[in-house]
Structure formats: C-alpha cells, structure tokens
Enzyme design. Structure first.
Site, PDB file in Angstrom:
ATOM      1  N   ARG A 127       0.834  -1.213   0.000  1.00  0.00           N
ATOM      2  CA  ARG A 127       0.000   0.000   0.000  1.00  0.00           C
ATOM      3  C   ARG A 127       0.868   1.262   0.000  1.00  0.00           C
ATOM      4  O   ARG A 127       1.827   1.379   0.737  1.00  0.00           O
ATOM      5  CB  ARG A 127      -0.901   0.030   1.232  1.00  0.00           C
ATOM      6  CG  ARG A 127      -1.599   1.385   1.371  1.00  0.00           C
ATOM      7  CD  ARG A 127      -2.686   1.414   2.404  1.00  0.00           C
ATOM      8  NE  ARG A 127      -2.291   0.862   3.675  1.00  0.00           N
ATOM      9  CZ  ARG A 127      -3.149   0.477   4.607  1.00  0.00           C
ATOM     10  NH1 ARG A 127      -4.433   0.566   4.379  1.00  0.00           N
ATOM     11  NH2 ARG A 127      -2.716  -0.012   5.746  1.00  0.00           N
ATOM     12  N   ARG A 160       2.618   4.072   5.180  1.00  0.00           N
ATOM     13  CA  ARG A 160       2.220   4.402   6.554  1.00  0.00           C
ATOM     14  C   ARG A 160       3.202   3.831   7.574  1.00  0.00           C
ATOM     15  O   ARG A 160       3.688   2.705   7.411  1.00  0.00           O
ATOM     16  CB  ARG A 160       0.814   3.842   6.835  1.00  0.00           C
ATOM     17  CG  ARG A 160      -0.270   4.802   6.460  1.00  0.00           C
ATOM     18  CD  ARG A 160      -1.650   4.208   6.465  1.00  0.00           C
ATOM     19  NE  ARG A 160      -1.976   3.370   7.615  1.00  0.00           N
ATOM     20  CZ  ARG A 160      -3.168   2.810   7.789  1.00  0.00           C
ATOM     21  NH1 ARG A 160      -4.129   3.017   6.901  1.00  0.00           N
ATOM     22  NH2 ARG A 160      -3.419   2.045   8.830  1.00  0.00           N
ATOM     23  N   ARG A 171      -1.468  -5.424  14.866  1.00  0.00           N
ATOM     24  CA  ARG A 171      -2.818  -4.951  14.511  1.00  0.00           C
ATOM     25  C   ARG A 171      -3.756  -6.131  14.258  1.00  0.00           C
ATOM     26  O   ARG A 171      -4.939  -6.078  14.593  1.00  0.00           O
ATOM     27  CB  ARG A 171      -2.740  -4.032  13.279  1.00  0.00           C
ATOM     28  CG  ARG A 171      -2.186  -2.644  13.630  1.00  0.00           C
ATOM     29  CD  ARG A 171      -1.652  -1.897  12.422  1.00  0.00           C
ATOM     30  NE  ARG A 171      -2.629  -1.653  11.395  1.00  0.00           N
ATOM     31  CZ  ARG A 171      -2.335  -1.345  10.131  1.00  0.00           C
ATOM     32  NH1 ARG A 171      -1.076  -1.220   9.747  1.00  0.00           N
ATOM     33  NH2 ARG A 171      -3.280  -1.141   9.257  1.00  0.00           N
TER      34      ARG A 171
END
Ligand code: AP5
Length: 225
Positions: A127, A160, A171
């Site tokens: 990403r 990120r 996470r």
C-alpha cells in the site's frame, strides 16, 4: 444510509468505502484518517494518539469518540455516512448506538469484509498513499502511472508508519481480540452483511452492493428512498 465497514487491517475497508461514497452520496468517515490528520497537525490529541498507533494498539476511547462525535455533527453527515474503522470494540459500538439514538438515528447495515491473513500482509506491504490528496495505490495490484507519484495530483506517495510487518502482526492480534467480537454483536442485531474480500476491488464492490440490496444508481431495498 448509515453504514459501518468492518474487517481486519488491510481488508479493503477504505477502498470499498470510497467506492460506496460515490454510489450512495454519503461521506466516508474513517477513524484512522481522522487520527492521522490529527497526528500530522500535531494537535494534543494527535500527539497522544500517535503513541498507540505506532505500536499497532487501539487509541483510547475518549480520544477516538471525540473525533467521531465532532465529525458526525458536520452537515454532510446529517443524511447518512459510511463509518470505516469505527467502531472497533463492543464498547465503541454501544457508544455509537447511544450517540445515534440521541439523534433519533440508527445504523442501516454493517458490512464485514473477510480476508485471510496472508492476503492481508500482501495488501498492506504494497500500500502507498498520496501525502497530498490521500489517494491510495498498491505497488502490484493498483500501481501509480509514475513511480511514487499520485495519478490525480502528482503528490508524493508514502508508506504508513504502522504498515511495518511487526506492527501489522500486532494490529491483526488486536483485531482478533477486540474487533472480531463485533461480528457477533452486529449479527445478533440483524445488521451484519458478510462479504468475501478476495478478488479485484470492483468484484468485492459488486458483492457489497448486492449484499446491501443497493442498485447501481444508489437506491436500494428500503435503504435509500
Ligand atoms: P486504520 O487506518 O483504520 O487501519 P486499519 O483498520 O488497520 O485498516 P487499513 O487502513 O490498514 O486497511 P483497509 O481495510 O482500509 O484497507 P485498504 O482499503 O487501505 O487504523 C489505523 C490505526 O488507528 C489503528 O491501528 C489504531 O491505532 C487507530 N485507530 C483507528 N480507528 C480506531 C478506533 N476506532 N479505535 C481505536 N483506535 C483506532 O487496502 C489496503 C491495500 O490493499 C491498499 O493498497 C489497496 O489499494 C489494496 N487493495 C484494496 N482492495 C484490494 C483488492 N480487492 N485487491 C487488491 N488490492 C486491494
């Protein structure tokens, strides 16, 4: 139309919420984006939230609820919204229920995207996001035309901070322990629509639209007049 998008990190909640936003005419409200914006602006809330986000942990409820409550009061959310990344715990879901009830509102549906962990790691590791306009890309599945530059505004793309592999694993653990119980919670309330998240983004979108009973023009089975 008041929707919640649920699913593990990297399952495609943001991608699907953005596609739905155009179809439903309701704004995407992403708790992660609101928090990252507070971090970038170095507000007191942002500085406090960053300590948790960098570890892949949940940000304390008082900080998140304040951001969400303020955002839901903005005029564009009056007729509906697509919540992405909130709620993330049963306690947040109960608070959301109370917030909406106080405004004589309720959720219409909760879409849960299901995706295996190995696919999640692939999606998150590739990403890239535009620093300028927030547009999202994937180095393999949806690459930008020019290396590291946004197709829409030519802004620089970044990865990120919490997309490092160890943080992603944390996470995923947090999702399993704190967020997955929401599937039962919303299932019991009769609001849950579970959707397989594998395949191309447009294929997933078609499954979601079918699950919601929304027509391509945005109207649907009792969901939007
Ligand atoms: P948040 O920003 O909400 O992150 P997340 O839930 O972990 O979800 P992601 O944004 O990582 O993924 P996504 O499901 O939106 O997938 P995406 O569409 O980007 O939260 C970050 C942190 O903030 C949390 O860890 C926590 O600390 C804090 N926080 C946020 N909300 C909170 C709350 N309510 N309470 C407490 N703390 C909170 O897709 C991923 C990639 O895959 C992209 O590159 C995309 O292009 C690609 N892709 C998408 N769909 C497909 C497809 N079908 N095929 C191929 N590639 C695809």
């Amino acid at each position: 139309m008041r929707l919640v998008m649920l699913g593990p990190p990297g399952a495609g909640k943001g991608t699907q919420a953005m596609l739905l936003e155009a179809k439903l005419g309701a704004p995407q409200i992403a708790s992660g984006d609101l928090l990252r914006s507070a971090v970038r602006s170095r507000t007191a809330l942002g500085v406090e939230a960053k300590r948790f986000m960098d570890k892949g942990a949940l940000v304390p409820d008082d900080l998140v609820l304040q951001l969400i409550d303020d955002r839901l009061r903005e005029p564009d959310a009056a007729g509906g919204f697509i919540l992405d990344g909130f709620p993330r715990t049963v306690s947040q879901a109960e608070t959301l229920g109370r917030m909406l009830a106080a405004r004589k509102q309720a959720l219409d549906k909760v879409v849960a995207i299901v995706l295996p962990d190995e696919e999640i790691i692939k999606r998150i590791s590739g990403r890239r996001t535009c620093k300028n306009c927030g547009a999202m890309y994937h180095l393999i599945f949806d690459p930008p035309r020019n290396h590291n530059l946004c197709n829409k505004c030519n802004g620089e793309l970044y990865q990120r901070d919490d997309d490092a592999e160890d943080t992603v694993r944390m996470r995923l653990q947090v999702y399993a322990g704190s967020t997955r119980p929401l599937l039962d919670y919303y299932g019991r309330l009769g609001l849950l629509v579970q959707v397989e998240g594998t395949g191309r983004a447009d294929e997933v979108q078609r499954r979601i639209v079918a699950g919601l009973g929304v027509t391509e023009s945005g109207s649907g089975a009792g969901l939007k007049p």
